[in-house]
Motif scaffolding. Structure first.
Motif, short mmCIF file in Angstrom:
data_model
loop_
_atom_site.label_atom_id
_atom_site.label_comp_id
_atom_site.label_asym_id
_atom_site.label_seq_id
_atom_site.Cartn_x
_atom_site.Cartn_y
_atom_site.Cartn_z
N LEU A 156 -4.19 7.46 -11.41
CA LEU A 156 -2.95 7.97 -10.84
C LEU A 156 -1.86 7.04 -11.30
CD1 LEU A 156 -1.60 9.95 -8.84
CD2 LEU A 156 -2.17 8.31 -7.16
N TYR A 157 -0.72 7.63 -11.85
CA TYR A 157 0.49 6.74 -12.04
C TYR A 157 1.30 7.20 -10.93
CZ TYR A 157 -1.15 5.53 -16.83
OH TYR A 157 -1.78 5.04 -17.53
N TYR A 158 2.14 6.36 -10.29
CA TYR A 158 3.18 6.81 -9.31
C TYR A 158 4.40 5.88 -9.28
CZ TYR A 158 1.55 3.09 -6.05
OH TYR A 158 0.92 1.93 -5.45
N ASN A 159 5.54 6.56 -9.04
CA ASN A 159 6.94 6.07 -9.02
C ASN A 159 7.03 5.34 -7.65
OD1 ASN A 159 9.79 5.32 -8.68
ND2 ASN A 159 10.25 7.14 -9.98
N LYS A 160 6.91 3.72 -7.70
CA LYS A 160 7.11 3.12 -6.23
C LYS A 160 8.66 3.12 -5.91
CE LYS A 160 3.44 -0.37 -6.90
NZ LYS A 160 3.25 -1.92 -6.90
N ASN A 161 9.54 3.32 -6.68
CA ASN A 161 11.02 3.43 -6.01
C ASN A 161 11.03 4.89 -5.23
OD1 ASN A 161 10.96 1.59 -8.08
ND2 ASN A 161 13.14 1.46 -8.21
N GLY A 167 10.38 6.88 2.16
CA GLY A 167 9.93 6.14 3.47
C GLY A 167 8.59 6.01 3.48
N LEU A 168 7.84 6.15 2.07
CA LEU A 168 6.44 5.77 1.97
C LEU A 168 6.05 4.16 1.64
CD1 LEU A 168 5.70 8.86 0.00
CD2 LEU A 168 5.14 8.47 2.37
N ASP A 169 4.93 3.77 1.97
CA ASP A 169 4.63 2.53 1.54
C ASP A 169 4.36 2.30 0.18
OD1 ASP A 169 3.58 -0.13 1.18
OD2 ASP A 169 2.31 -0.06 2.82
N PRO A 170 4.94 1.70 -0.87
CA PRO A 170 4.86 1.66 -2.21
C PRO A 170 3.57 0.85 -2.53
CG PRO A 170 6.40 0.22 -1.68
CD PRO A 170 6.22 0.88 -0.43
N GLU A 171 2.81 0.49 -1.79
CA GLU A 171 1.58 -0.11 -2.13
C GLU A 171 0.32 0.59 -1.60
OE1 GLU A 171 1.65 -2.78 -3.98
OE2 GLU A 171 3.95 -2.48 -3.41
N LYS A 297 13.57 1.77 -15.39
CA LYS A 297 14.19 2.72 -14.45
C LYS A 297 13.68 2.53 -12.84
CE LYS A 297 14.34 6.25 -16.88
NZ LYS A 297 13.54 5.77 -18.29
N PHE A 298 12.26 2.40 -12.97
CA PHE A 298 11.61 2.28 -11.59
C PHE A 298 10.41 1.57 -11.68
CE2 PHE A 298 10.70 6.55 -13.31
CZ PHE A 298 9.04 6.38 -13.50
N GLU A 299 9.70 1.14 -10.81
CA GLU A 299 8.44 0.38 -10.85
C GLU A 299 7.56 1.28 -10.75
OE1 GLU A 299 6.00 -3.30 -8.70
OE2 GLU A 299 7.96 -2.63 -7.92
N VAL A 300 6.42 1.05 -11.98
CA VAL A 300 5.43 2.03 -11.99
C VAL A 300 4.23 1.57 -11.15
CG1 VAL A 300 3.67 2.82 -13.64
CG2 VAL A 300 6.11 2.65 -14.34
N GLY A 301 3.62 2.05 -10.35
CA GLY A 301 2.31 1.67 -9.62
C GLY A 301 1.17 2.76 -10.27
N THR A 302 -0.02 1.98 -10.03
CA THR A 302 -1.35 2.52 -10.57
C THR A 302 -2.26 2.60 -9.50
OG1 THR A 302 -2.09 0.63 -11.73
CG2 THR A 302 -0.96 2.08 -13.05
N ALA A 303 -3.14 3.64 -9.56
CA ALA A 303 -4.26 3.91 -8.60
C ALA A 303 -5.49 4.53 -9.23
CB ALA A 303 -3.49 4.49 -7.28
N PHE A 304 -6.47 4.38 -8.24
CA PHE A 304 -7.95 5.00 -8.87
C PHE A 304 -7.41 6.62 -8.69
CE2 PHE A 304 -11.46 2.04 -7.29
CZ PHE A 304 -10.80 1.18 -8.08
N LEU A 305 -8.19 7.29 -9.62
CA LEU A 305 -8.32 8.89 -9.63
C LEU A 305 -8.50 9.20 -8.47
CD1 LEU A 305 -8.15 11.68 -11.32
CD2 LEU A 305 -10.60 11.37 -11.56
N PRO A 306 -7.93 9.95 -7.38
CA PRO A 306 -8.05 10.49 -6.31
C PRO A 306 -9.43 11.36 -6.19
CG PRO A 306 -5.70 10.88 -6.61
CD PRO A 306 -6.64 10.49 -7.91
N THR A 307 -10.07 11.11 -5.10
CA THR A 307 -11.14 12.18 -4.86
C THR A 307 -10.73 13.44 -4.26
OG1 THR A 307 -11.39 11.37 -2.78
CG2 THR A 307 -12.76 10.22 -4.31
N GLN A 381 -0.79 -3.69 -13.69
CA GLN A 381 -1.15 -2.14 -13.41
C GLN A 381 -2.31 -1.93 -14.03
OE1 GLN A 381 1.89 -3.07 -14.46
NE2 GLN A 381 3.62 -2.02 -13.60
N PHE A 382 -2.76 -2.46 -15.30
CA PHE A 382 -3.97 -2.14 -15.95
C PHE A 382 -5.18 -2.85 -15.30
CE2 PHE A 382 -7.23 -2.32 -19.43
CZ PHE A 382 -7.12 -1.09 -19.82
N GLN A 383 -5.00 -3.79 -14.27
CA GLN A 383 -6.13 -4.41 -13.38
C GLN A 383 -6.89 -3.19 -12.84
OE1 GLN A 383 -7.48 -7.45 -13.74
NE2 GLN A 383 -9.33 -6.62 -12.54
N THR A 384 -5.98 -2.08 -12.34
CA THR A 384 -6.52 -0.93 -11.58
C THR A 384 -7.51 -0.07 -12.38
OG1 THR A 384 -4.27 -0.49 -10.56
CG2 THR A 384 -5.72 1.08 -10.79
N ALA A 385 -7.37 -0.01 -13.81
CA ALA A 385 -8.34 0.76 -14.62
C ALA A 385 -9.49 -0.09 -14.77
CB ALA A 385 -7.47 0.81 -15.92
#
Length: 448
Positions: A156-161, A167-171, A297-307, A381-385
């Protein structure tokens, strides 16, 4: 007496000539030649991947005076397969071929290639340093068929900005598709009926369907996902995997907070880079291009594929491709091809390959290389993968089908019909299963 002496001289000359001829090498590789063994390597990497392969091949040739590899781009994986089928008639194909993951069952059944396990055993090559989950996909009946090369998984890629603005926690990225649905509603920006930013998007891609099945810990096809024996039917219509996926996809899309940019993953990626969607599912292999495309332009966040479901225990399956040694009926060529493949998967080359493309290093030793450590520090971000790969059970390694390319297209067609309100999720499952099962039956009959 002179005639007898002449006969002896002639006989000796013939023996010498035959021996000299044998010394120049044969189909069985009985001798060595002063000339380097020339190998042809077919690949399907364009852009940065193609440039990286060119450099790797050049470096190999410089380091090996007895082997010369010529890399030849063949277009898409499907194009390469079609050329391979034609070339086999005159044994004019390559010595080494890059093939996508879903072509594995077909290549095994074709008999065109030699099993990689043969070279591993002969050379006593240590496979324990390679990523076991990546090796797992290409291993059937405890035999490694091809060497993993360009390996990827979805994240999952997401826009932290955008998260901060909403009003969401970017982490804290969503862990389930239910959370994706809830967060997407907060991230979506609308001006009347016009959407300037979708909360979430994913391409209409059959690979994602397969991944969500693996994430549920459920099989795509019978006979152990086509690993205990050839798959004869799909399982996703019986075990609930398919219906869960189609329902999730439709419900998410119907909220109006999920964008659909078509089948091409690059189109969804471009939308994310441009800020038109705040979250997306895509391959780990595009991480480098995403970061470059976003261009700060913004900070890219990464996360596991959601279930899909809260308690799903599955993981992700490997995508990408591997390297096959084609059976050219020549031991010397086979050994030379093996030397080339060992070079391509060495730690240093895998670090270069990863930095150039974003594909996983397939060897764990790559992470001991300082250059890789520096790279991960720069792009955390690649550590997520990496973490997701290691957290995935081997059982989630994915299915083997002789008709996988067709199966993906069938699934994609059903997804499109579903999103266009032409069919229900239940009908999508039934139509996909019926069509793929029919293709499997024909394939298995033709490949007994």
């Amino acid at each position: 007496m002179k005639k007898k002496l002449l006969s002896i001289v002639l006989a000796a000359s013939m023996v010498t000539a035959v021996a000299a001829g044998c010394g120049k090498g044969s189909d069985e590789g009985g001798g060595k030649s002063d000339k380097p063994v020339e190998l042809v390597f077919w690949h399907s990497m364009g852009g940065a991947g193609g440039e990286a392969i060119t450099k790797m091949v050049e470096d190999f040739n410089k380091a090996h005076t007895d082997i010369k590899v010529k890399a030849e781009y063949q277009g898409s994986y499907d194009d390469a397969i079609n050329k391979m089928k034609s070339s086999q008639q005159g044994n004019a194909g390559p010595d080494v071929m890059q093939l996508y993951d879903i072509g594995t069952r077909w290549m095994i059944d074709s008999g065109y290639a030699l099993p990689m396990q043969q070279f591993v055993d002969e050379d006593k090559f240590d496979l324990s340093t390679l990523e076991k989950n990546i090796l797992g996909y290409y291993t059937v009946n405890d035999k490694l068929n091809s060497m993993p090369f360009n390996s990827s998984t979805p994240i999952l890629y997401y826009n932290k900005n955008a998260f901060k603005e909403a009003g969401l926690d970017p982490e804290k990225a969503p862990k389930t598709m239910k959370e994706v649905k809830e967060i997407a509603a907060k991230l979506t920006k609308k001006d009347g009926d016009k959407v300037s930013q979708y909360g979430y998007s994913m391409a209409v891609y059959g690979w994602f369907f397969e991944q969500f099945a693996a994430k549920q810990g459920l099989e795509f096809a019978n006979n152990g996902n086509g690993r205990k024996d050839k798959a004869t039917t799909v399982e996703f219509d019986k075990n609930g995997a398919g219906l869960n996926i189609f329902k999730m996809w439709k419900e998410l899309y119907d909220t109006g907070n999920a964008g659909n940019f078509g089948r091409k993953t690059a189109d969804t990626q471009n939308a994310f880079n441009a800020g038109k969607t705040a979250m997306m599912i895509d391959s780990t292999a595009v991480l480098n291009s995403v970061i470059k495309g976003v261009d700060g332009k913004f900070e890219v966040g990464t996360a596991f594929l959601p279930t899909i479901n809260e308690g799903d225990k599955g993981g992700v399956s490997i995508g990408g491709g591997s390297l096959w040694i084609m059976d050219k009926k020549d031991k010397n060529r086979g050994k030379a091809a093996w030397e080339f493949i060992k070079f391509m998967v060495s730690p240093e080359q895998q670090v270069f390959w990863h930095k150039s493309t974003g594909y996983f290093p397939i060897t764990q030793k790559a992470y001991d290389v300082q250059e890789m450590k520096d790279h991960l520090k720069k792009y955390p971000q690649f550590q997520t993968a990496i973490d997701q790969l290691h957290a995935s059970p081997v059982e989630s390694r994915g299915a083997l089908l002789g008709v996988f390319p067709e199966a993906r297209q069938v699934v994609e067609t059903q997804i499109e019909s579903l999103l266009q309100n032409k069919i229900t999720p239940e009908e999508a499952v039934e139509k996909a299963a019926t069509t793929i099962n029919s293709a499997l039956e024909k394939y298995n009959k033709a490949n007994k």
